[in-house]
Design an enzyme around this catalytic site. Structure first.
Site, short mmCIF file in Angstrom:
data_model
loop_
_atom_site.label_atom_id
_atom_site.label_comp_id
_atom_site.label_asym_id
_atom_site.label_seq_id
_atom_site.Cartn_x
_atom_site.Cartn_y
_atom_site.Cartn_z
N GLY A 23 -7.93 34.39 -1.81
CA GLY A 23 -8.42 35.39 -0.87
C GLY A 23 -9.87 35.15 -0.47
N HIS B 91 -3.27 33.87 -2.38
CA HIS B 91 -3.07 34.47 -3.69
C HIS B 91 -4.36 34.40 -4.50
CE1 HIS B 91 -1.73 34.11 -8.04
NE2 HIS B 91 -1.29 35.31 -7.69
N SER B 92 -4.74 35.49 -5.14
CA SER B 92 -5.80 35.54 -6.14
C SER B 92 -7.12 34.98 -5.60
CB SER B 92 -5.34 34.81 -7.40
OG SER B 92 -6.14 35.10 -8.51
N TYR B 93 -7.68 33.94 -6.25
CA TYR B 93 -8.92 33.32 -5.74
C TYR B 93 -8.79 32.91 -4.28
CZ TYR B 93 -11.74 29.29 -4.43
OH TYR B 93 -12.53 28.42 -3.73
N HIS C 297 0.82 39.13 -12.13
CA HIS C 297 -0.03 38.52 -11.11
C HIS C 297 0.67 37.36 -10.37
CE1 HIS C 297 -3.68 37.39 -9.12
NE2 HIS C 297 -3.89 36.31 -9.85
#
Length: 225
Positions: A79, A75-77, A201
């Site tokens: 990645g 998720h998010s960072y 998000h």
């Protein structure tokens, strides 16, 4: 049975995935939710922690648990971390799922991709010690200061991208999203399967059923390949 390794986004630990991980286990799958270095309840000093540290955290889990055919979900960072892991240990992976997460290229950092709003946030929230980025007010109290070095270190890729199934789930329901350009790039790339979902998000909690189905469908495709 599939094996999922779940990498959280900024400021969060493995606890963020608890409902999803439990649901995967109830469905007969193995699920490992990672808490990255510096984001524990009692974190070590943040100075030496960077993106390579977080990549190494996941590589160590794969090695210690001797995991293979892993569906790596970020998720998010997270990645940023997943992309590094896929570069270093593609032989242990079966697929990559990016849950509204950055899919960087060689030489890119979170800082390059996050957009002006998040860069301003990082600067403002790192002023207390210059080493960690404090979570914003009003978030889950379990959130921890995030090591600044992980946001600014550029990703180093050492080989051509492995031929793994890659899935991007794009959350369209928040105006501050920095993922629109990535969505436009990946939706026409045959190497990627792209889904959109009208939620914020925090999609593991805002859209739990849809997120779960993306993971299960990916597992089915991997199993039948």
């Amino acid at each position: 049975m599939a094996t999922f390794v779940l990498i959280p986004g900024g400021w969060r630990g493995g606890w963020w995935y608890a409902p999803l991980a439990e649901r995967l286990r109830q469905a007969g799958h193995a699920a490992y939710a990672v808490t990255l270095s510096g984001l524990d309840d009692t974190p070590a000093p943040a100075a030496p922690i960077n993106l390579e540290t977080h990549i190494a955290d996941v590589l160590e889990l794969l090695s210690v648990e001797d995991l293979s055919e892993v569906i790596l979900c970020a998720h998010s960072y997270g990645g940023m971390v997943a992309s590094g892991v896929a570069d270093r240990a593609p032989e242990r992976l079966a697929a990559l799922i990016y849950l509204d997460a950055f899919a960087p290229e060689h030489g890119q950092a979170w800082w390059d991709l996050a957009g002006d709003d998040y860069r301003r946030l990082a600067i403002a929230q790192a002023g207390h010690d210059g080493l960690t980025v404090m979570p914003r007010d009003g978030v889950d109290p379990r959130c921890r200061p995030h090591p600044l070095g992980t946001f600014v270190q550029r990703l180093r890729l050492t080989r051509p991208a492995a031929a793994l199934p890659r899935v991007f789930l794009y959350a369209t329901g928040w105006s501050a999203t920095p993922f629109t350009a990535q969505y436009e790039r990946l939706r026409t790339d045959s190497a990627w399967t792209v889904h959109t979902i009208a939620c914020g998000h925090d999609l593991v909690h805002h859209a739990p059923d849809e997120t779960f189905q993306v993971l299960i469908e990916t597992a089915r495709k991997v199993a039948s390949a």
